[in-house]
Scaffold this motif. Structure first.
Motif, PDB file in Angstrom:
ATOM      1  N   UNK A 170       0.837  -1.207   0.000  1.00 51.20           N
ATOM      2  CA  UNK A 170       0.000   0.000   0.000  1.00 51.20           C
ATOM      3  C   UNK A 170       0.874   1.259   0.000  1.00 51.20           C
ATOM      4  N   UNK A 171       1.947   1.234   0.792  1.00 50.40           N
ATOM      5  CA  UNK A 171       2.857   2.388   0.835  1.00 50.40           C
ATOM      6  C   UNK A 171       3.515   2.632  -0.521  1.00 50.40           C
ATOM      7  N   UNK A 172       3.906   1.553  -1.213  1.00 48.44           N
ATOM      8  CA  UNK A 172       4.514   1.704  -2.536  1.00 48.44           C
ATOM      9  C   UNK A 172       3.520   2.279  -3.538  1.00 48.44           C
ATOM     10  N   UNK A 173       2.262   1.852  -3.463  1.00 48.07           N
ATOM     11  CA  UNK A 173       1.244   2.397  -4.367  1.00 48.07           C
ATOM     12  C   UNK A 173       1.020   3.883  -4.106  1.00 48.07           C
ATOM     13  N   UNK A 174       0.968   4.273  -2.825  1.00 50.96           N
ATOM     14  CA  UNK A 174       0.816   5.693  -2.499  1.00 50.96           C
ATOM     15  C   UNK A 174       2.036   6.492  -2.954  1.00 50.96           C
ATOM     16  N   UNK A 175       3.236   5.935  -2.785  1.00 49.07           N
ATOM     17  CA  UNK A 175       4.440   6.625  -3.253  1.00 49.07           C
ATOM     18  C   UNK A 175       4.403   6.824  -4.766  1.00 49.07           C
ATOM     19  N   UNK A 176       3.881   5.847  -5.486  1.00 51.42           N
ATOM     20  CA  UNK A 176       3.769   5.991  -6.948  1.00 51.42           C
ATOM     21  C   UNK A 176       2.854   7.159  -7.310  1.00 51.42           C
ATOM     22  N   UNK A 177       1.715   7.269  -6.640  1.00 45.43           N
ATOM     23  CA  UNK A 177       0.794   8.371  -6.934  1.00 45.43           C
ATOM     24  C   UNK A 177       1.417   9.719  -6.582  1.00 45.43           C
ATOM     25  N   UNK A 178       2.127   9.785  -5.463  1.00 45.31           N
ATOM     26  CA  UNK A 178       2.762  11.047  -5.076  1.00 45.31           C
ATOM     27  C   UNK A 178       3.868  11.435  -6.050  1.00 45.31           C
ATOM     28  N   UNK A 179       4.624  10.446  -6.516  1.00 42.06           N
ATOM     29  CA  UNK A 179       5.675  10.733  -7.484  1.00 42.06           C
ATOM     30  C   UNK A 179       5.089  11.177  -8.821  1.00 42.06           C
ATOM     31  N   UNK A 180       3.968  10.601  -9.194  1.00 41.08           N
ATOM     32  CA  UNK A 180       3.318  11.029 -10.435  1.00 41.08           C
ATOM     33  C   UNK A 180       2.779  12.455 -10.320  1.00 41.08           C
ATOM     34  N   UNK A 181       2.315  12.824  -9.126  1.00 47.22           N
ATOM     35  CA  UNK A 181       1.775  14.173  -8.934  1.00 47.22           C
ATOM     36  C   UNK A 181       2.857  15.232  -9.017  1.00 47.22           C
ATOM     37  N   UNK A 182       4.087  14.875  -8.629  1.00 49.95           N
ATOM     38  CA  UNK A 182       5.174  15.836  -8.703  1.00 49.95           C
ATOM     39  C   UNK A 182       4.995  16.976  -7.723  1.00 49.95           C
ATOM     40  N   UNK A 183       5.043  18.194  -8.228  1.00 49.03           N
ATOM     41  CA  UNK A 183       4.930  19.387  -7.379  1.00 49.03           C
ATOM     42  C   UNK A 183       3.511  19.960  -7.369  1.00 49.03           C
ATOM     43  N   UNK A 184       2.533  19.191  -7.848  1.00 48.53           N
ATOM     44  CA  UNK A 184       1.156  19.697  -7.874  1.00 48.53           C
ATOM     45  C   UNK A 184       0.634  19.938  -6.462  1.00 48.53           C
ATOM     46  N   UNK A 185       0.955  19.031  -5.552  1.00 50.49           N
ATOM     47  CA  UNK A 185       0.431  19.195  -4.189  1.00 50.49           C
ATOM     48  C   UNK A 185       1.039  20.423  -3.521  1.00 50.49           C
ATOM     49  N   UNK A 186       2.250  20.812  -3.912  1.00 53.67           N
ATOM     50  CA  UNK A 186       2.830  22.035  -3.354  1.00 53.67           C
ATOM     51  C   UNK A 186       2.031  23.257  -3.798  1.00 53.67           C
ATOM     52  N   UNK A 187       1.697  23.296  -5.058  1.00 52.45           N
ATOM     53  CA  UNK A 187       0.912  24.424  -5.546  1.00 52.45           C
ATOM     54  C   UNK A 187      -0.454  24.471  -4.878  1.00 52.45           C
ATOM     55  N   UNK A 188      -1.038  23.303  -4.628  1.00 48.28           N
ATOM     56  CA  UNK A 188      -2.338  23.284  -3.948  1.00 48.28           C
ATOM     57  C   UNK A 188      -2.218  23.770  -2.508  1.00 48.28           C
ATOM     58  N   UNK A 189      -1.136  23.372  -1.826  1.00 47.77           N
ATOM     59  CA  UNK A 189      -0.935  23.860  -0.466  1.00 47.77           C
ATOM     60  C   UNK A 189      -0.726  25.376  -0.443  1.00 47.77           C
ATOM     61  N   UNK A 190      -0.009  25.887  -1.418  1.00 43.88           N
ATOM     62  CA  UNK A 190       0.196  27.337  -1.485  1.00 43.88           C
ATOM     63  C   UNK A 190      -1.114  28.065  -1.759  1.00 43.88           C
ATOM     64  N   UNK A 191      -2.039  27.451  -2.496  1.00 44.09           N
ATOM     65  CA  UNK A 191      -3.347  28.049  -2.702  1.00 44.09           C
ATOM     66  C   UNK A 191      -4.190  28.002  -1.434  1.00 44.09           C
ATOM     67  N   UNK A 192      -4.014  26.944  -0.635  1.00 44.36           N
ATOM     68  CA  UNK A 192      -4.810  26.799   0.582  1.00 44.36           C
ATOM     69  C   UNK A 192      -4.430  27.849   1.620  1.00 44.36           C
ATOM     70  N   UNK A 193      -3.132  28.170   1.744  1.00 43.88           N
ATOM     71  CA  UNK A 193      -2.684  29.095   2.795  1.00 43.88           C
ATOM     72  C   UNK A 193      -3.167  30.520   2.553  1.00 43.88           C
ATOM     73  N   UNK A 194      -3.684  30.838   1.390  1.00 43.36           N
ATOM     74  CA  UNK A 194      -4.226  32.168   1.142  1.00 43.36           C
ATOM     75  C   UNK A 194      -3.390  32.960   0.154  1.00 43.36           C
ATOM     76  N   UNK A 195      -3.781  34.223   0.018  1.00 46.64           N
ATOM     77  CA  UNK A 195      -3.124  35.096  -0.951  1.00 46.64           C
ATOM     78  C   UNK A 195      -1.933  35.851  -0.377  1.00 46.64           C
TER      79      UNK A 195
END
Length: 403
Positions: free
Chosen positions: A212-237
């Motif tokens: 399960x951990x390897x499958x989650x790591x695969x999805x995170x690696x495929x996402x790349x830096x997308x989650x960073x941009x989403x976190x930066x959008x969440x914290x506000x302007x």
């Protein structure tokens, strides 16, 4: 008249009545307001609820943490494949995961003969341990045999000071019916079967958790830096908040990668040193035991304790003598202290800038909470906590304690 007015004006003010003796004033230094007591009680309840939630959700939290750690460790290689080989991110992640786990499976397949030989030597190891605990092969008492004999003599000496028991009662107590002996043998066999089934279920749980951990790591690696941009959008302007968030994410990434690199270097060095040590003592299948030592060292403290006993048993079986096995174990302890403890603690402390006492307490807490998995994920979680607390003003005290 003027003098009387001046006297009345210059008269000292009348002090207010003092509080009764035994009553603590609100302004007293040692007074704790009920509001503060409620805050302390609420904090204790919140911590207890958090600990219960972490323990209850272990089966979910552990694969998630392992998947995040895997993604952090493999991200530089995925970026390198994407940049230099022009391989898409999903293909790079799949290639790395298949290579790693396929290599592990291939290595286990090639070591199957050595593992089978080790299993076939288990009866010999059990016999030698029994002889070590009881009597030696020549019939002379062993070290532990002498200790047990001394304990029996002390027990007999203490028995002479007690009230004499009738001979019929002694005979009835000491005599063991044949049916009881048969029942004891059956219970031992049942306990052995239950232990084997528990170990088999533990292996299945480990395989499922890692999958399960390897499958989650695969999805995170495929996402790349997308989650960073989403976190930066969440914290506000706010530009300041985005800058702090990006700095925290970069620090977490750097510190976890440093920790994983330090762990890989020290574990490989410990495995090679163990292989060379056992080979110099003439132990068969030294390479296999070197791999076992490196894998067990992934579990801090507990893995070292397990391999100490394993090293003594391997030396006892391979060298057929007690004292050479002790010398082998002491030599491995010296290697473990130099490579596995001193060097590893120094590299981890320098990379994550966490003092050794905080790391040890963290290992104790996470080990108590999640067992072996907690010992594995403790250091990366502490490194992430250090990176967050050093940038958040409300958590500055935690950062100070960990530094």
């Amino acid at each position: 008249m003027d003098n009387a007015a001046n006297e009345s004006t210059d008269a000292p003010p009348i002090a207010p009545p003092s509080a009764p003796i035994g009553v603590l004033s609100v302004e007293a230094p040692g007074f704790i307001a009920p509001r503060h007591l409620r805050n302390i009680a609420t904090g204790i309840i919140a911590v207890a609820a958090l600990i219960w939630l972490l323990d209850f959700a272990e089966t979910v939290i552990i694969p998630v943490l392992l998947g995040i750690i895997m993604s952090y460790s493999l991200r530089p290689f995925v970026e390198a494949l994407k940049q230099y080989v022009s391989l898409p991110r999903p293909l790079s992640a799949a290639f790395l995961l298949i290579t790693i786990f396929g290599g592990i499976a291939l290595g286990l397949f090639h070591l199957r003969d050595d593992a089978t030989a080790v299993i076939s030597e288990l009866p010999k190891a059990a016999r030698m341990i029994r002889e070590f605990i009881g009597v030696t092969r020549e019939g002379a008492p062993s070290v532990l045999g002498d200790i047990r004999a001394a304990a029996r003599e002390l027990e007999r000496a203490s028995a002479t000071l007690t009230i004499d028991v009738p001979l019929e009662r002694k005979a009835s107590v000491n005599a063991t019916p044949p049916l009881q002996k048969t029942g004891q043998a059956a219970s031992v066999l049942t306990n052995l079967q239950n232990a084997l089934m528990e170990q088999l279920s533990s292996v299945v749980n480990v395989i499922s958790t890692v999958s399960v951990a390897a499958l989650l790591a695969f999805f995170l690696l495929c996402a790349g830096t997308d989650y960073r941009r989403k976190l930066l959008q969440i914290v506000g302007q706010s530009l300041a908040r985005k800058k702090i968030t990006l700095t925290i994410l970069n620090n977490i990434n750097t510190q976890i990668q440093y920790y994983l690199a330090a762990t890989a270097v020290t574990n490989i060095g410990l495995g090679l040193a163990t292989w060379a040590l056992l080979a110099s003592f003439g132990i068969e299948r030294a390479f296999l035991w070197g791999i076992v030592a490196a894998l067990l060292h992934l579990i801090p403290y507990l893995g070292t304790a397990l391999f100490i006993g394993l090293c003594f048993v391997v030396g006892l079986v391979g060298l057929n003598s007690f004292w050479p096995a002790i010398y082998l174990t002491m030599a491995w302890l010296a290697i473990q202290f130099i490579i596995g403890f001193a060097l590893n603690s120094y590299i981890q402390g320098r990379s994550a800038r966490i003092n050794s006492a905080a790391l040890f307490v963290g290992f104790l807490v996470f080990g108590w909470l999640w067992g072996g998995w907690g010992l594995i994920v403790a250091a990366p979680v502490l490194a992430a906590l250090k990176a967050v607390s050093s940038r958040v003003d409300a958590l500055e005290d935690i950062s100070t304690l960990m530094s």
